[in-house]
Design a protein around this motif. Sequence first.
Motif, PDB file in Angstrom:
ATOM      1  N   SER A   1       3.620  10.437  -4.756  1.00 15.49           N
ATOM      2  CA  SER A   1       2.704   9.774  -5.688  1.00 15.49           C
ATOM      3  C   SER A   1       2.079   8.569  -5.021  1.00 15.49           C
TER       4      SER A   1
ATOM      5  N   GLU B   1       8.256  -9.028  -4.826  1.00 11.80           N
ATOM      6  CA  GLU B   1       8.919  -7.782  -5.178  1.00 11.80           C
ATOM      7  C   GLU B   1       7.942  -6.615  -5.280  1.00 11.80           C
ATOM      8  N   GLN B   2       6.717  -6.873  -5.721  1.00 14.14           N
ATOM      9  CA  GLN B   2       5.730  -5.804  -5.869  1.00 14.14           C
ATOM     10  C   GLN B   2       5.346  -5.227  -4.500  1.00 14.14           C
ATOM     11  N   LYS B   3       5.105  -6.095  -3.533  1.00 10.81           N
ATOM     12  CA  LYS B   3       4.762  -5.629  -2.190  1.00 10.81           C
ATOM     13  C   LYS B   3       5.940  -4.920  -1.540  1.00 10.81           C
TER      14      LYS B   3
ATOM     15  N   ALA C   1       8.332  -3.252  -3.051  1.00  8.14           N
ATOM     16  CA  ALA C   1       8.506  -1.945  -3.680  1.00  8.14           C
ATOM     17  C   ALA C   1       7.460  -0.953  -3.202  1.00  8.14           C
ATOM     18  N   ALA C   2       6.254  -1.436  -2.882  1.00 12.54           N
ATOM     19  CA  ALA C   2       5.169  -0.547  -2.456  1.00 12.54           C
ATOM     20  C   ALA C   2       5.481   0.154  -1.139  1.00 12.54           C
TER      21      ALA C   2
ATOM     22  N   SER D   1      12.674  -5.693   3.034  1.00  8.94           N
ATOM     23  CA  SER D   1      11.257  -5.829   2.684  1.00  8.94           C
ATOM     24  C   SER D   1      10.983  -7.074   1.856  1.00  8.94           C
TER      25      SER D   1
ATOM     26  N   TYR E   1       8.125   1.652  -0.317  1.00 11.08           N
ATOM     27  CA  TYR E   1       8.875   2.881  -0.580  1.00 11.08           C
ATOM     28  C   TYR E   1       8.269   3.715  -1.714  1.00 11.08           C
ATOM     29  N   ALA E   2       7.112   3.296  -2.236  1.00 10.34           N
ATOM     30  CA  ALA E   2       6.508   3.986  -3.376  1.00 10.34           C
ATOM     31  C   ALA E   2       6.225   5.447  -3.046  1.00 10.34           C
ATOM     32  N   GLY E   3       6.697   6.330  -3.910  1.00 14.35           N
ATOM     33  CA  GLY E   3       6.436   7.749  -3.747  1.00 14.35           C
ATOM     34  C   GLY E   3       7.310   8.461  -2.734  1.00 14.35           C
TER      35      GLY E   3
ATOM     36  N   GLU F   1      10.602   9.972  -2.002  1.00 11.51           N
ATOM     37  CA  GLU F   1      11.698  10.378  -2.872  1.00 11.51           C
ATOM     38  C   GLU F   1      13.070  10.004  -2.323  1.00 11.51           C
TER      39      GLU F   1
ATOM     40  N   ARG G   1       4.615  11.102   0.680  1.00 16.55           N
ATOM     41  CA  ARG G   1       4.751  10.406  -0.614  1.00 16.55           C
ATOM     42  C   ARG G   1       4.313  11.350  -1.711  1.00 16.55           C
TER      43      ARG G   1
END
Length: 247
Positions: free
Chosen positions: A247, A192-194, A196-197, A184, A199-201, A203, A245
């Motif tokens: 969260s 890095e922010q995009k 990480a998003a 990604s 896979y956000a939430g 588990e 997700r």
Amino acid sequence: MTQRRIAVVTGASSGIGRATARRLAADGFEVICAARRTDRIEALAQEIGGRALTCDVTKADDIAALAAAVGDRLDVLVANAGGAIGTETVATAKLEEWRTMYDTNVIGVAASIQTLLPALTKAHGVIITIGSVAGMVAYEGGAGYCGVKAAVHSLMMSLRLELFDQPVRVCEIDPGMVASDEFSLVRFHGDEQKAAAVYAGVEAPLTQEDIAETVAFVAAQPEHVNIDQLVVRPRAQAAAHKVHRTS
């Protein structure tokens, strides 16, 4: 004395490729770690008792050098080199990025198979490509990447028909959401922010080691058993567009 089995893993410098090289080495293969980043594959080869070969699968000379390093027998080819670049719509896509994806994911895979096929045939070997569920279902912003993975799927289906009377297995693994170390990040140009998003939430997305384990399973099947296509998703991902997700 039994001849040691040989495996080639392209794109072995990170992610699924690196994890696969480690897993096959644990199964007793001498692994030729092929990738562009020499320092990484040299360290990996030393770690697992394999061989490092600097190789860009889009370059004919590098592919020829890979074939020369393999010799006349090859038990397993894991054609893993590739990746995604960008998430732009068709209207705004950077077509040079699409060309890069096609050159690596499709032409590079075809060149690797074409050049190593004699050695695979002699060893009654197995060809394993790392595709993606993106090659099965399109989504917004994914036309470039979905297109290249669909092309790899078509390549493998044609190859299986063409080699129906040859002692070579033709196998395709199509992962869903894998939290690998670079996929990604490369796709989002290092954001890095995009990355990480994605896979956000979630588990428990798949890991690169999960896919390496799947590769080892496919490679370990008896010669008469061909895993045509194996789709692997985390339990949280019911489909490409439906992900649980928290969260």
